[in-house]
Scaffold this active site. Structure first.
Site, PDB file in Angstrom:
ATOM      1  N   ARG A   7      74.825  48.600  49.234  1.00 32.11           N
ATOM      2  CA  ARG A   7      74.851  48.373  47.792  1.00 32.11           C
ATOM      3  C   ARG A   7      73.523  48.844  47.215  1.00 32.11           C
ATOM      4  O   ARG A   7      72.500  48.885  47.918  1.00 32.11           O
ATOM      5  CB  ARG A   7      75.115  46.891  47.472  1.00 32.11           C
ATOM      6  CG  ARG A   7      74.090  45.910  48.024  1.00 32.11           C
ATOM      7  CD  ARG A   7      74.388  44.508  47.532  1.00 32.11           C
ATOM      8  NE  ARG A   7      73.449  43.520  48.067  1.00 32.11           N
ATOM      9  CZ  ARG A   7      73.245  42.327  47.508  1.00 32.11           C
ATOM     10  NH1 ARG A   7      73.900  41.988  46.408  1.00 32.11           N
ATOM     11  NH2 ARG A   7      72.398  41.473  48.057  1.00 32.11           N
TER      12      ARG A   7
ATOM     13  N   GLN B  57      65.316  35.935  52.690  1.00 29.02           N
ATOM     14  CA  GLN B  57      64.593  37.128  53.134  1.00 29.02           C
ATOM     15  C   GLN B  57      63.652  36.779  54.287  1.00 29.02           C
ATOM     16  O   GLN B  57      62.759  35.951  54.136  1.00 29.02           O
ATOM     17  CB  GLN B  57      63.783  37.738  51.984  1.00 29.02           C
ATOM     18  CG  GLN B  57      64.619  38.273  50.849  1.00 29.02           C
ATOM     19  CD  GLN B  57      64.861  37.254  49.752  1.00 29.02           C
ATOM     20  OE1 GLN B  57      64.722  36.050  49.971  1.00 29.02           O
ATOM     21  NE2 GLN B  57      65.216  37.722  48.565  1.00 29.02           N
TER      22      GLN B  57
ATOM     23  N   GLN C 186      69.129  38.122  56.951  1.00 22.12           N
ATOM     24  CA  GLN C 186      68.901  38.890  55.726  1.00 22.12           C
ATOM     25  C   GLN C 186      67.601  39.672  55.844  1.00 22.12           C
ATOM     26  O   GLN C 186      66.572  39.137  56.236  1.00 22.12           O
ATOM     27  CB  GLN C 186      68.838  37.950  54.518  1.00 22.12           C
ATOM     28  CG  GLN C 186      68.640  38.665  53.192  1.00 22.12           C
ATOM     29  CD  GLN C 186      68.749  37.716  51.997  1.00 22.12           C
ATOM     30  OE1 GLN C 186      69.244  36.606  52.117  1.00 22.12           O
ATOM     31  NE2 GLN C 186      68.299  38.171  50.854  1.00 22.12           N
ATOM     32  N   ASP C 187      67.672  40.995  55.519  1.00 18.48           N
ATOM     33  CA  ASP C 187      66.477  41.858  55.476  1.00 18.48           C
ATOM     34  C   ASP C 187      65.810  42.015  56.846  1.00 18.48           C
ATOM     35  O   ASP C 187      64.591  41.953  56.980  1.00 18.48           O
ATOM     36  CB  ASP C 187      65.442  41.320  54.477  1.00 18.48           C
ATOM     37  CG  ASP C 187      65.923  41.412  53.033  1.00 18.48           C
ATOM     38  OD1 ASP C 187      67.013  41.974  52.807  1.00 18.48           O
ATOM     39  OD2 ASP C 187      65.215  40.922  52.146  1.00 18.48           O
TER      40      ASP C 187
ATOM     41  N   ASP D 255      72.025  42.880  53.455  1.00 19.62           N
ATOM     42  CA  ASP D 255      71.059  43.959  53.170  1.00 19.62           C
ATOM     43  C   ASP D 255      70.099  44.159  54.343  1.00 19.62           C
ATOM     44  O   ASP D 255      68.887  44.322  54.151  1.00 19.62           O
ATOM     45  CB  ASP D 255      70.233  43.636  51.916  1.00 19.62           C
ATOM     46  CG  ASP D 255      71.087  43.326  50.701  1.00 19.62           C
ATOM     47  OD1 ASP D 255      72.207  43.855  50.615  1.00 19.62           O
ATOM     48  OD2 ASP D 255      70.645  42.549  49.835  1.00 19.62           O
TER      49      ASP D 255
END
Length: 538
Positions: free
Chosen positions: A454, A334, A356-357, A378
Site C-alpha cells: 500500500r 512499529q 509491524q515494520d 507494512d
C-alpha cells in the site's frame, strides 16, 4: 534566538519575493531548464540572482547552482533545528525529534557534497541516488517535527524545511532530465514516472534479471564475537563495531565474525564506520535480538527509526548468515528488526523476524539475496532503491484477535518525489505465510486479507517480477492507504509472476502489468547499478 531565526527566515522570504524576476528578465537558459521541475517559478527566482552563474550558463552550471541553493538553505535549517534542540530540555518528544533531525540533515549535507563531487565527473546515476537521499532526509526531518510541533519555532522550522525540500526537488528534477535527455534542454520537462508511460533503460526485456553476485564467501575475519566472551573474542556485537576503523576506503573491509549464540543487544553501525561486514554461523544460529517498540499509545521519546535492533548508517555494509529480530509483538506496533541507511548494502542468507515494520530499507541502494523476511503490517518499508532476489517473504499471525481475521500488507514504499530513483523490486521471490499463519488462513480464508503493498507516500513504487505469489494474496493484489491518496501517482507493477495469488484479472485498476520490453528497467544493473559494486559470483 528564536526571534533572530524568525527574522532570518523572513529575510530569506523577502529576498526571494523582492528579487523574483519577471519572465522577461530571467535568462532563457534558466527559464528553459526550470521547466524540468515541479516548482518552476521557485526554480527561476532562486537561480536568477545567482552571482556564480555566467550570462549564458550551461545546463550543468544551472544544475550545480540549483544544488548550491539547496546546500546554503540546508545550513540555515540545521541552525534552526539546533535552536529547537537547545530549547527542548525536559521535553523528551521534541528533543528526540530534533536529534533525529540533526542526524538526518547531517546525512543530507553529506549526500549533497557527494552529489557536487560526482556531477563534473559524469557520475550522474550516483549523483541522482545521493540527491534522492538528501531530499529524503530533509523530508524526514520535517515529518519528524510534525509530531512535536508545539512551539512557534518548530512551526517556523517546518515551514522553512518545506521550502528547502522544494529547492532540492528542483535540483533533482533537472538532474533527471540531464541524465535522460542530455544538454538539449528543449527536451526537458516535468518529472514523469512509469505511471505516465515513462520507463528508463527499458530495452533488453528480462534477459538481465538473473544477475549473480552477493557477499563474498572467502572473507577472513578481522575480529570475532563470542557469546561467552572467551579469550580473543568480543562479548557483544557493538563492542566489535566500535573496534572498526573509521572511514575505510573502497576495497577495504572490516569483517566481524559473530559466532552462534543469541545476542540481546541494540546494535548501531555509525556513519563513520564504513565497509563493515557481519558474518554469522547461519540463520537461527547467530541471532541478534531486541524488543524496542513505539507502542500504543506511543512511548515518549521513541520513534520508529530508533526501535531498530540493528541500525546501520555507514556505507558498504554487508551481512551474511544471521538472524535479526524484534520480539515486541503486534501490540508493540512499529518495531523494527533491521534498518539500513547504508549506500551499497549487501545482505545475503539472513533472516529478519518481526511483526509491524520488520525491515526498514530506509534509503539509498540495497541488495537482499536469499533472505527470509517475516512480519505482517507494512513489514518491508522505506524509501530506498532495494532489490530482493530469491527471498522468502512470509506473513506471520498477529497475537491480537487472530481468530477474527486481520489485514496485512507486505510492503509500504515511501517515495515522496517522482524524481527520486527509489523503489522496491522483488525478483524470483516466494510470497506466502508461515506454517502457523497458513493453518489459520485455511480454516477461514475470508477473514484474512493480505496485499502486496500500500502507498505510504505519494509516489510509492513497488514491483514483483518472476515471483511465486501464494493463495493468501487477495485477488485485488494491492490496498489503498487512505481513500484516494496516491492512487493516481504510485506505480505498482507485476511481470510473469506465478502461483495462486498471481492472477491479474481482478487486480485494482491502479496497478500495472509491466510490458515485457520494460522489465529490464528493474534489473540489478539498471535499477541499483549493482554490476558496479556487488561482488559477482559464478
Amino acid at each position: 534566538m528564536a526571534s533572530l531565526l524568525f527574522l532570518s527566515v523572513l529575510t530569506l522570504t523577502l529576498y526571494f519575493s523582492l528579487f523574483s524576476a519577471s519572465a522577461a528578465s530571467i535568462p532563457p537558459e534558466i527559464h528553459q531548464a526550470c521547466k524540468a521541475t515541479r516548482y518552476p517559478e521557485t526554480c527561476e527566482s532562486s537561480l536568477a540572482q545567482s552571482a556564480r552563474l555566467p550570462p549564458k550558463p550551461t545546463p550543468l552550471q544551472i544544475i550545480q547552482s540549483s544544488i548550491r541553493v539547496s546546500s546554503e538553505n540546508l545550513k540555515t535549517a540545521q541552525s534552526m533545528v539546533k535552536s529547537i534542540l537547545d530549547s527542548s530540555a525536559g521535553n523528551l518528544n521534541r528533543t528526540t525529534a530534533a536529534k533525529n533531525c540533526m542526524e538526518g540533515l547531517h546525512n543530507s549535507e553529506y549526500r549533497i557534497s557527494q552529489t557536487v563531487d560526482a556531477l563534473p565527473r559524469g557520475k550522474m546515476k550516483d549523483a541522482r541516488v545521493w540527491m534522492s537521499a538528501a531530499l529524503l532526509y530533509q523530508y524526514g526531518c520535517w515529518s519528524g517535527l510534525k509530531y512535536a510541533n508545539d512551539t512557534q519555532l518548530v512551526n517556523q522550522t517546518m515551514s522553512f524545511l518545506n521550502t528547502l525540500v522544494g529547492y532540492s526537488s528542483n535540483a533533482l528534477s533537472m538532474m533527471v532530465s540531464y541524465d535522460v535527455f542530455g544538454k538539449e534542454t528543449g527536451s526537458w520537462g516535468p518529472p514523469r514516472t512509469e505511471r505516465t508511460g515513462f520507463w528508463e533503460s527499458g530495452g533488453g526485456g528480462a534477459t538481465e534479471l538473473g544477475f549473480k553476485g552477493g557477499v563474498p564467501s572467502d572473507l577472513p575475519a578481522d575480529v570475532t564475537v563470542c557469546k561467552d566472551g572467551s579469550k580473543g573474542c568480543y562479548k557483544t556485537v557493538q563492542e566489535a563495531v566500535e573496534a572498526a576503523p573509521e572511514n575505510l576506503p573502497a576495497g577495504k573491509r572490516f569483517v566481524i565474525r559473530i559466532k552462534a549464540g543469541v545476542y540481546e543487544e541494540t546494535v548501531r553501525v555509525p556513519f563513520e564506520k564504513r565497509n563493515v561486514v557481519f558474518l554469522g554461523d547461519g540463520m537461527g544460529k547467530t541471532v541478534i535480538t531486541g524488543s524496542l517498540n513505539v507502542g500504543q499509545p506511543a512511548k515518549p521519546g521513541i520513534t520508529t527509526h530508533n526501535t531498530a535492533t540493528v541500525g546501520v548508517d555507514g556505507d558498504g555494509f554487508m551481512a551474511s548468515g544471521l538472524t535479526i529480530q524484534n520480539t515486541a509483538g503486534s501490540e508493540g506496533h512499529q518495531a523494527v528488526a533491521f534498518r539500513s541507511d547504508s549506500d551499497l548494502t549487501i545482505i545475503e542468507n539472513c533472516e529478519f523476524i518481526g511483526n509491524q515494520d520488520t525491515l526498514y530499507a530506509h534509503s539509498l541502494r540495497q541488495f537482499y539475496k536469499s533472505c527470509r523476511i517475516q512480519g505482517n503490517v507494512d513489514f518491508i518499508f522505506g524509501n530506498s532503491a532495494s532489490i530482493f532476489q530469491n527471498c522468502t517473504i512470509l506473513v506471520c499471525p498477529r497475537e491480537v484477535n487472530a481468530d477474527q481475521g486481520e489485514t496485512n500488507t507486505v510492503t509500504a514504499h515511501g517515495r515522496t518525489d517522482p524524481s527520486q530513483s527509489t523503489g522496491f523490486v522483488f525478483q524470483n521471490c516466494l510470497i506466502n505465510g508461515t506454517e502457523e499463519y497458513m493453518a489459520s488462513y485455511h480454516s477461514n480464508p475470508e477473514v484474512h486479507q493480505n496485499f502486496l503493498g500500500r502507498p505510504w507516500k505519494e509516489y510509492s513504487r513497488t514491483v514483483f517480477i518472476d515471483c511465486n505469489l501464494g493463495a493468501l494474496i487477495k485477488p485485488e493484489g494491492w490496498m489503498p492507504w487512505d481513500g484516494e491518496f496516491a492512487l493516481e501517482t504510485l506505480f505498482y507493477g507485476e511481470f510473469q509472476n506465478s502461483g495462486p495469488g498471481s492472477n491479474l484479472s481482478q487486480r485494482v485498476t491502479w496497478s500495472t502489468r509491466i510490458p515485457a520490453e520494460h522489465a529490464n528497467t528493474y534489473s540489478v544493473q539498471n535499477f541499483i547499478q549493482g554490476d558496479q559494486w556487488i561482488p559477482t559470483s559464478s
